[in-house]
Scaffold this motif. Structure first.
Motif, PDB file in Angstrom:
ATOM      1  N   THR A  77       0.857  -1.176   0.000  1.00 36.99           N
ATOM      2  CA  THR A  77       0.000   0.000   0.000  1.00 36.99           C
ATOM      3  C   THR A  77       0.889   1.220   0.000  1.00 36.99           C
ATOM      4  O   THR A  77       1.501   1.567   1.002  1.00 36.99           O
ATOM      5  N   HIS A  78       0.961   1.877  -1.182  1.00 36.18           N
ATOM      6  CA  HIS A  78       1.978   2.910  -1.321  1.00 36.18           C
ATOM      7  C   HIS A  78       1.716   4.119  -0.448  1.00 36.18           C
ATOM      8  O   HIS A  78       2.640   4.878  -0.162  1.00 36.18           O
ATOM      9  N   SER A  79       0.485   4.285   0.029  1.00 43.20           N
ATOM     10  CA  SER A  79       0.207   5.451   0.860  1.00 43.20           C
ATOM     11  C   SER A  79       0.931   5.380   2.195  1.00 43.20           C
ATOM     12  O   SER A  79       1.053   6.392   2.888  1.00 43.20           O
ATOM     13  N   THR A  80       1.411   4.210   2.584  1.00 45.99           N
ATOM     14  CA  THR A  80       2.141   4.070   3.848  1.00 45.99           C
ATOM     15  C   THR A  80       3.645   4.122   3.644  1.00 45.99           C
ATOM     16  O   THR A  80       4.403   4.029   4.597  1.00 45.99           O
ATOM     17  N   TYR A  81       4.063   4.250   2.421  1.00 47.44           N
ATOM     18  CA  TYR A  81       5.476   4.247   2.083  1.00 47.44           C
ATOM     19  C   TYR A  81       5.968   5.656   1.780  1.00 47.44           C
ATOM     20  O   TYR A  81       5.187   6.574   1.549  1.00 47.44           O
ATOM     21  N   CYS A  82       7.271   5.803   1.748  1.00 49.54           N
ATOM     22  CA  CYS A  82       7.907   6.987   1.210  1.00 49.54           C
ATOM     23  C   CYS A  82       8.109   6.727  -0.284  1.00 49.54           C
ATOM     24  O   CYS A  82       8.708   5.720  -0.661  1.00 49.54           O
ATOM     25  N   MET A  83       7.576   7.611  -1.118  1.00 54.90           N
ATOM     26  CA  MET A  83       7.634   7.414  -2.568  1.00 54.90           C
ATOM     27  C   MET A  83       8.331   8.596  -3.222  1.00 54.90           C
ATOM     28  O   MET A  83       8.177   9.734  -2.779  1.00 54.90           O
ATOM     29  N   GLY A  84       9.055   8.306  -4.288  1.00 56.82           N
ATOM     30  CA  GLY A  84       9.741   9.406  -4.948  1.00 56.82           C
ATOM     31  C   GLY A  84       9.989   9.172  -6.417  1.00 56.82           C
ATOM     32  O   GLY A  84       9.859   8.057  -6.928  1.00 56.82           O
ATOM     33  N   TRP A  85      10.322  10.248  -7.083  1.00 58.47           N
ATOM     34  CA  TRP A  85      10.748  10.229  -8.476  1.00 58.47           C
ATOM     35  C   TRP A  85      12.212  10.639  -8.548  1.00 58.47           C
ATOM     36  O   TRP A  85      12.623  11.610  -7.910  1.00 58.47           O
ATOM     37  N   PHE A  86      12.950   9.902  -9.351  1.00 58.36           N
ATOM     38  CA  PHE A  86      14.366  10.147  -9.559  1.00 58.36           C
ATOM     39  C   PHE A  86      14.633  10.155 -11.047  1.00 58.36           C
ATOM     40  O   PHE A  86      13.826   9.648 -11.833  1.00 58.36           O
ATOM     41  N   ALA A  88      10.497   3.478  -3.967  1.00 56.56           N
ATOM     42  CA  ALA A  88       9.729   3.376  -2.722  1.00 56.56           C
ATOM     43  C   ALA A  88      10.609   2.877  -1.589  1.00 56.56           C
ATOM     44  O   ALA A  88      11.581   2.137  -1.805  1.00 56.56           O
ATOM     45  N   ARG A  89      10.206   3.285  -0.392  1.00 53.24           N
ATOM     46  CA  ARG A  89      10.906   2.847   0.815  1.00 53.24           C
ATOM     47  C   ARG A  89       9.835   2.570   1.859  1.00 53.24           C
ATOM     48  O   ARG A  89       8.986   3.438   2.101  1.00 53.24           O
ATOM     49  N   GLY A  90       9.894   1.410   2.466  1.00 55.84           N
ATOM     50  CA  GLY A  90       8.819   1.001   3.355  1.00 55.84           C
ATOM     51  C   GLY A  90       8.945   1.473   4.776  1.00 55.84           C
ATOM     52  O   GLY A  90       7.977   1.409   5.536  1.00 55.84           O
ATOM     53  N   SER A  91      10.085   1.951   5.179  1.00 53.65           N
ATOM     54  CA  SER A  91      10.307   2.278   6.589  1.00 53.65           C
ATOM     55  C   SER A  91      10.317   3.779   6.827  1.00 53.65           C
ATOM     56  O   SER A  91      11.030   4.274   7.692  1.00 53.65           O
ATOM     57  N   GLY A  92       9.541   4.506   6.054  1.00 52.77           N
ATOM     58  CA  GLY A  92       9.528   5.953   6.194  1.00 52.77           C
ATOM     59  C   GLY A  92      10.626   6.586   5.358  1.00 52.77           C
ATOM     60  O   GLY A  92      11.564   5.906   4.934  1.00 52.77           O
ATOM     61  N   CYS A  93      10.511   7.873   5.152  1.00 51.70           N
ATOM     62  CA  CYS A  93      11.494   8.543   4.310  1.00 51.70           C
ATOM     63  C   CYS A  93      12.845   8.624   5.015  1.00 51.70           C
ATOM     64  O   CYS A  93      12.907   8.799   6.234  1.00 51.70           O
ATOM     65  N   ASP A 129      14.377   1.331  -1.431  1.00 48.88           N
ATOM     66  CA  ASP A 129      14.477  -0.122  -1.519  1.00 48.88           C
ATOM     67  C   ASP A 129      13.978  -0.697  -2.838  1.00 48.88           C
ATOM     68  O   ASP A 129      14.466  -1.740  -3.286  1.00 48.88           O
ATOM     69  N   TYR A 130      12.971  -0.063  -3.412  1.00 50.09           N
ATOM     70  CA  TYR A 130      12.310  -0.630  -4.586  1.00 50.09           C
ATOM     71  C   TYR A 130      12.327   0.383  -5.725  1.00 50.09           C
ATOM     72  O   TYR A 130      12.111   1.576  -5.504  1.00 50.09           O
TER      73      TYR A 130
END
Length: 125
Positions: free
Chosen positions: A28-37, A97-102, A113-114
């Motif tokens: 569930t991406h809303s609980t992850y830190c997400m970014g564009w690179f 994406a990163r699951g443990s917060g930004c 991580d992903y």
């Protein structure tokens, strides 16, 4: 299994716009830190925009005021709206994406991580 699939890249002229999408699955991406690179030939991968789980955004100075990161939780999709594109924005763009917060420093790519496979953006002058 976590998967990130980017789409929306293409070729535009300087001043044009594109919207990139990143469809997330396996979490569930809303609980992850997400970014564009992004990464262009011969250069290191650099952070463009990051969105944390409470909606706080971070942008690279080079894109502030031109790019907007957002997400649609119902579609588990992350977006990057890119306006006023410049030739120097030309690069392969990746969703991450990163699951443990930004991470403390959000824009360096090492903290994620992903990764998706990338989508190419080319801006001509």
């Amino acid at each position: 299994q976590v998967q990130l699939v980017e789409s929306g890249g293409g070729s535009v002229q300087s001043g044009g716009s594109l919207r990139l999408s990143c469809l997330a699955s396996g979490f569930t991406h809303s609980t992850y830190c997400m970014g564009w690179f992004r990464q262009s030939p011969g250069k290191e991968r650099e952070g463009v925009a990051v969105l944390d789980s409470v909606g706080y955004t971070t942008y690279a100075d080079s894109v502030k005021g031109r790019f907007t990161i957002s997400q649609d939780n119902a579609k588990n999709t992350l977006y990057l709206q890119m306006n006023s594109l410049k030739p120097e924005d030309t690069a392969m763009y990746y969703c991450a994406a990163r699951g443990s917060g930004c991470p403390l420093f959000r824009l360096p790519s090492q903290g994620y991580d992903y990764w998706g496979q990338g989508t190419q953006v080319t801006v001509s002058s």
